[in-house]
Design an enzyme around this catalytic site. Structure first.
Site, PDB file in Angstrom:
ATOM      1  N   ASP A 167       0.819  -1.199   0.000  1.00 35.39           N
ATOM      2  CA  ASP A 167       0.000   0.000   0.000  1.00 35.39           C
ATOM      3  C   ASP A 167       0.861   1.259   0.000  1.00 35.39           C
ATOM      4  OD1 ASP A 167       0.988  -0.393   2.561  1.00 35.39           O
ATOM      5  OD2 ASP A 167      -0.963  -0.782   3.451  1.00 35.39           O
ATOM      6  N   ASN A 168       1.872   1.281   0.867  1.00 38.88           N
ATOM      7  CA  ASN A 168       2.762   2.428   0.935  1.00 38.88           C
ATOM      8  C   ASN A 168       3.563   2.591  -0.351  1.00 38.88           C
ATOM      9  OD1 ASN A 168       5.548   3.746   1.761  1.00 38.88           O
ATOM     10  ND2 ASN A 168       4.075   4.334   3.321  1.00 38.88           N
TER      11      ASN A 168
END
Length: 435
Positions: A262-263
Site C-alpha cells: 500500500d505504501n
C-alpha cells in the site's frame, strides 16, 4: 566546549518546537476536516463514475459482517463489490454469501482462488479482482475496516476534481482515510493499539499529509485509478507524461515483492507520475479484536522493520518524536539555557501533550474520550504506549525478520521481502453472485 552544549540545547529546543508545530497542525486538521462531514452531490448523481470495491478476505476477522456490510450500504449509485478469498473453504465465505443474499440489488460477486505473482499474500489475493474489475476507479479496503455510508461519494469527489482545485496544483491520484481504532475485546494489547492509532499516530499522520512534502499512506482504505497504477512499476523513478516503455511488470503485480504494498503504491504514484494524495473527511474504522500486549509489541516491531528499509531517515527520527524522549530533550535544553527545573517543565508538557492527543481523538470519534473508569483505562493504555515506544524501536531496529498472517519474512532493500516459510495453496475457482 560550553559552546557545543549551547548549540545542542538550541537545536534540542528547535526540534521540540517543530514537533509542537506538527502536533498542533494535526490537531487543527482533525478539527477542521473531521468534525463536519457534508453529503456529497455524487451520492445521488446519475453521472457518478463507476467504482469497483475490492475487499480481500481471509478468515473471520473481528466485526467482519459489519465491516463488509458497510460497503454494501454506500450512498453511491454506481459501484460493484468484488470479494476475494484464496481458499474455497475460507470461513469468510459464509458471511459474504449471507450479505449477497441480504442485498440482492447490489452488484457483488465472489472470486475464489489467488494468483501467485509474488510473496505478498494480499496482492496475490487481489490480482484477479484487480484484473476483472469493471471500472477504472478502484477502492481497495481491508477486511477489518468499516466505513460510513457517505465515504465512497466524498472520496470520489476528491479523486475526480480538477488539479486547479488542489493546493498542490496537481491531480490527486489516491484518496486515503486515516485509521481509527475501535476495540471489540477488553484486553490490554487492543487498548494500547487503540490509544496509539487514535492519538499520536492520527495526529502525526494528519500533520504529515497536510504538509504534503512526501508520500505518507496507510493502506487500510485507498481509492485510485487502475489506469494510473498500470503506468507504475515500484521503481520510484519518474515516468514521462505518456508513460515509459511498459517492459517488465507494471500495475498491482509489480508490488507483490513488497510487504507494505500500500505504501509503495502510494509512493509510486507520487514519484513516478508526479501526482498527489489527499484525505477525505472520513475515517477507516479499524476493528481490533483480541490482542495481547505481546501481539501489539510485535506488530509495531514488524512495521518498524519494514519502514526502516523504505524510509530509513524518517524511521531513525521516530523515537525523537515521542512524548517522553522529546520532553527529555526539551527539559535538558531548558535547564542548560535558562536553569528551568525539569520538575517544573514535565507536568506542563505532559498536560499539554495529552490535551492535543485527546482533542484529535475527539475530532475523529465525534465524541470526547470516555469518562469515568473508561477514561482511566484509556489514559493508562496511553501511558503504556508511550513508555513502550523506545524499547520497541530498539528491538525493531536490530533485526530484519517479521511474521505476518502466519508467514515469516525477511525484509530486504527498499522494503522487498523474501518468504522464509511457505505453505501450499488450494486450487482456484470462481463463484458469482448467482452461485
Amino acid at each position: 566546549m560550553d559552546w557545543l552544549a549551547d548549540v545542542a540545547a538550541v537545536v534540542g529546543l528547535g526540534w521540540y518546537a517543530v514537533l509542537w508545530a506538527l502536533g498542533l497542525l494535526g490537531c487543527r486538521t482533525a478539527r477542521s476536516r473531521y468534525r463536519t462531514r457534508p453529503r456529497s452531490p455524487l451520492a445521488s448523481s446519475s453521472d457518478a463514475p463507476g467504482v469497483s470495491i475490492l475487499r480481500p478476505l481471509k478468515g473471520l476477522d473481528t466485526n467482519l459482517y459489519e465491516n463488509i456490510e458497510s460497503t454494501f450500504i454506500q450512498e453511491y449509485p454506481n459501484f460493484e463489490i468484488l470479494l476475494s478469498v484464496a481458499d474455497e473453504h475460507d470461513q469468510a465465505l459464509v458471511i459474504v454469501r449471507d450479505l449477497i443474499a441480504k442485498y440482492p440489488h447490489v452488484n457483488a460477486r465472489i472470486i475464489i482462488g489467488e494468483e501467485t505473482v509474488g510473496v505478498n499474500p494480499k496482492v496475490n489475493n487481489l490480482v484477479r479482482s484487480y484484473r476483472e474489475a469493471a471500472h477504472d476507479i478502484l477502492w481497495v479496503i481491508d477486511s477489518n475496516i468499516s466505513v460510513a455510508p457517505g465515504t465512497l461519494a466524498r472520496s470520489v469527489d476528491i479523486l475526480t476534481r480538477s488539479p486547479s482545485q488542489n493546493s498542490s496544483g496537481k491531480r490527486v491520484a489516491l484518496v486515503h482515510h486515516v485509521p481509527f481504532a475501535i476495540v471489540h475485546e477488553n484486553c490490554l494489547g487492543a487498548a494500547v493499539e487503540q490509544a496509539f492509532l487514535n492519538t499520536n499516530h492520527a495526529k502525526m499522520y494528519l500533520a504529515i499529509n497536510t504538509v504534503a512534502i512526501e508520500s505518507c499512506v496507510v493502506g487500510k482504505s485507498n481509492l485510485y485509478r487502475r489506469s494510473d497504477l498500470e503506468r507504475v512499476d515500484g521503481s520510484l523513478k519518474p515516468k514521462t507524461v505518456n508513460g515509459d516503455s511498459l517492459a517488465g511488470e507494471h500495475g498491482l503485480p509489480a508490488f507483490a515483492p513488497f510487504l507494505a504494498e500500500d505504501n509503495m503504491i502510494a509512493s509510486a504514484l507520487w514519484h513516478e507520475l508526479d501526482l498527489r494524495h489527499d484525505l477525505s473527511c472520513d475515517t477507516a474504522n479499524n476493528a481490533i479484536g483480541r490482542m495481547s500486549l505481546a501481539d501489539y509489541v510485535w506488530r509495531r516491531v514488524r512495521w518498524i522493520r519494514v519502514r526502516k528499509h523504505m524510509v530509513l531517515a524518517a524511521t531513525i527520527a521516530e523515537p525523537f518524536t515521542e512524548c517522553l524522549v522529546a520532553s527529555s530533550i526539551a527539559a535538558a535544553s531548558l535547564r542548560h539555557l535558562f536553569a528551568i527545573s525539569p520538575w517544573a517543565f514535565f507536568p506542563i508538557h505532559l498536560i499539554a501533550w495529552l490535551w492535543v492527543d485527546f482533542d484529535v481523538y475527539e475530532s475523529l470519534a465525534g465524541h470526547p474520550v470516555p469518562s469515568g473508569k473508561c477514561a482511566w483505562q484509556f489514559m493508562s493504555a496511553w501511558f503504556i504506549r508511550e513508555f513502550l515506544a523506545l524499547p520497541i524501536f530498539l528491538v525493531a531496529i536490530f533485526g530484519n525478520e517479521v511474521v505476518w498472517r502466519g508467514e515469516k519474512y525477511r525484509v530486504m532493500q527498499a522494503g522487498r521481502v523474501t518468504i522464509i516459510r511457505m505453505y501450499r495453496k488450494e486450487p482456484r475457482c470462481i463463484l458469482t453472485k448467482d452461485d
